[in-house]
Design a protein around this motif. Sequence first.
Motif, PDB file in Angstrom:
ATOM      1  N   ALA A   1     -38.124  34.363 -28.774  1.00  0.00           N
ATOM      2  CA  ALA A   1     -37.388  34.965 -29.885  1.00  0.00           C
ATOM      3  C   ALA A   1     -35.873  34.924 -29.709  1.00  0.00           C
ATOM      4  O   ALA A   1     -35.137  35.212 -30.653  1.00  0.00           O
ATOM      5  CB  ALA A   1     -37.835  36.419 -30.064  1.00  0.00           C
ATOM      6  N   SER A   2     -35.403  34.557 -28.525  1.00  0.00           N
ATOM      7  CA  SER A   2     -33.971  34.587 -28.254  1.00  0.00           C
ATOM      8  C   SER A   2     -33.213  33.614 -29.157  1.00  0.00           C
ATOM      9  O   SER A   2     -33.579  32.453 -29.275  1.00  0.00           O
ATOM     10  CB  SER A   2     -33.694  34.238 -26.782  1.00  0.00           C
ATOM     11  OG  SER A   2     -32.304  34.208 -26.526  1.00  0.00           O
ATOM     12  N   ARG A   3     -32.150  34.115 -29.767  1.00  0.00           N
ATOM     13  CA  ARG A   3     -31.311  33.284 -30.633  1.00  0.00           C
ATOM     14  C   ARG A   3     -29.916  33.048 -30.057  1.00  0.00           C
ATOM     15  O   ARG A   3     -29.259  32.080 -30.405  1.00  0.00           O
ATOM     16  CB  ARG A   3     -31.189  33.928 -32.022  1.00  0.00           C
ATOM     17  CG  ARG A   3     -32.525  33.999 -32.780  1.00  0.00           C
ATOM     18  CD  ARG A   3     -33.025  32.624 -33.138  1.00  0.00           C
ATOM     19  NE  ARG A   3     -34.342  32.668 -33.775  1.00  0.00           N
ATOM     20  CZ  ARG A   3     -35.497  32.515 -33.122  1.00  0.00           C
ATOM     21  NH1 ARG A   3     -35.504  32.352 -31.798  1.00  0.00           N
ATOM     22  NH2 ARG A   3     -36.635  32.559 -33.776  1.00  0.00           N
ATOM     23  N   ARG A   4     -29.473  33.924 -29.191  1.00  0.00           N
ATOM     24  CA  ARG A   4     -28.151  33.759 -28.580  1.00  0.00           C
ATOM     25  C   ARG A   4     -28.232  33.055 -27.234  1.00  0.00           C
ATOM     26  O   ARG A   4     -27.201  32.774 -26.620  1.00  0.00           O
ATOM     27  CB  ARG A   4     -27.468  35.116 -28.416  1.00  0.00           C
ATOM     28  CG  ARG A   4     -27.056  35.770 -29.730  1.00  0.00           C
ATOM     29  CD  ARG A   4     -26.135  36.942 -29.513  1.00  0.00           C
ATOM     30  NE  ARG A   4     -24.931  36.554 -28.788  1.00  0.00           N
ATOM     31  CZ  ARG A   4     -23.843  36.009 -29.351  1.00  0.00           C
ATOM     32  NH1 ARG A   4     -23.831  35.771 -30.650  1.00  0.00           N
ATOM     33  NH2 ARG A   4     -22.782  35.706 -28.637  1.00  0.00           N
ATOM     34  N   GLY A   5     -29.442  32.799 -26.758  1.00  0.00           N
ATOM     35  CA  GLY A   5     -29.608  32.261 -25.416  1.00  0.00           C
ATOM     36  C   GLY A   5     -29.590  33.388 -24.411  1.00  0.00           C
ATOM     37  O   GLY A   5     -28.932  34.418 -24.606  1.00  0.00           O
ATOM     38  N   ILE A   6     -30.320  33.219 -23.320  1.00  0.00           N
ATOM     39  CA  ILE A   6     -30.396  34.273 -22.313  1.00  0.00           C
ATOM     40  C   ILE A   6     -29.291  34.114 -21.272  1.00  0.00           C
ATOM     41  O   ILE A   6     -28.738  33.027 -21.086  1.00  0.00           O
ATOM     42  CB  ILE A   6     -31.765  34.285 -21.617  1.00  0.00           C
ATOM     43  CG1 ILE A   6     -31.969  32.997 -20.797  1.00  0.00           C
ATOM     44  CG2 ILE A   6     -32.879  34.485 -22.625  1.00  0.00           C
ATOM     45  CD1 ILE A   6     -33.174  33.061 -19.857  1.00  0.00           C
ATOM     46  N   VAL A   7     -28.986  35.220 -20.619  1.00  0.00           N
ATOM     47  CA  VAL A   7     -28.054  35.179 -19.481  1.00  0.00           C
ATOM     48  C   VAL A   7     -28.681  34.331 -18.393  1.00  0.00           C
ATOM     49  O   VAL A   7     -29.816  34.557 -17.987  1.00  0.00           O
ATOM     50  CB  VAL A   7     -27.795  36.599 -18.964  1.00  0.00           C
ATOM     51  CG1 VAL A   7     -26.840  36.552 -17.773  1.00  0.00           C
ATOM     52  CG2 VAL A   7     -27.250  37.489 -20.061  1.00  0.00           C
ATOM     53  N   ARG A   8     -27.937  33.313 -17.901  1.00  0.00           N
ATOM     54  CA  ARG A   8     -28.481  32.466 -16.827  1.00  0.00           C
ATOM     55  C   ARG A   8     -27.412  32.225 -15.781  1.00  0.00           C
ATOM     56  O   ARG A   8     -26.238  32.239 -16.082  1.00  0.00           O
ATOM     57  CB  ARG A   8     -28.968  31.131 -17.376  1.00  0.00           C
ATOM     58  CG  ARG A   8     -30.223  31.251 -18.223  1.00  0.00           C
ATOM     59  CD  ARG A   8     -31.003  29.968 -18.277  1.00  0.00           C
ATOM     60  NE  ARG A   8     -31.848  29.825 -17.106  1.00  0.00           N
ATOM     61  CZ  ARG A   8     -32.591  28.702 -16.875  1.00  0.00           C
ATOM     62  NH1 ARG A   8     -32.531  27.692 -17.704  1.00  0.00           N
ATOM     63  NH2 ARG A   8     -33.350  28.634 -15.814  1.00  0.00           N
TER      64      ARG A   8
END
Length: 262
Positions: free
Chosen positions: A255-262
């Motif tokens: 569901a992520s639209r902003r991208g996850i912290v990586r």
Amino acid sequence: MAQIHPTALVDLAARLHDSVRVGPYCVIGPEVSVGEGTVLGPHCVVEGKTTIGRDNRFFQFSSIGAQPQDMSHDGSVTELVIGDRNTVREFCTFNTGTHKEQGLTRVGSDNWIMAYVHLAHDVVLGDHCVLANNATLAGHVHVGDWAVIGGLTGVHQFVHIGAHSMTGFQAHVAQDVPPFMTVDGHPLTVRAVNLTGLRRRAFSDARISAIRQMHRLIYRSGLTLDQARERLAELADTTAEATADVALMLDFLAASRRGIVR
């Protein structure tokens, strides 16, 4: 009848349970509904179409249900809905929603919300969350159950913060934070699994082990995110006790639209 201090201004159309207590100099608008056992401390302003559940406690000087701080908002009626047994400390500001989403800002139940916290329009806050002093959630932010947001943390609009996660002091959160993770710094970095939180909530050793394996697959294995998601699905097949935890992570990543912290 509700216990209303003589200096409080309560609109005759407001709906207050008989057990509600309203402190000195409060102002309560006509579209407000307040449930059983809730206490409003001195100088609170509750306005707009705001529904507050039972056994909440609002300390002094909070602004609850004001119109959204959105320059495109046309002034139409939107809502704020607050659940049960929340503690809201001094100088908090919760705004109603906008029609960019469902016209609703929602706060769950059993949350501990410290002083100067701001919940902007269309925020969805889950249950059992802790928001430390001066945490600021911009519009459309979603926060999962049992999340902890550190003091002076700023959360960018549309960011999602996963269940059981923790953000450190003064974190700058501009991307989605996956469930179970601890993040801090600027730029934001995932440090580890939120082991302290999981142990406090009596996660079994098997579940914690699987969650640590999820962390390794996403952040320590050198895999792309798509590759890591495939391996996560395999993990669910081999660790039955953690099936729901893996599903929570996979649903969040999908569901992520902003991208996850990586």
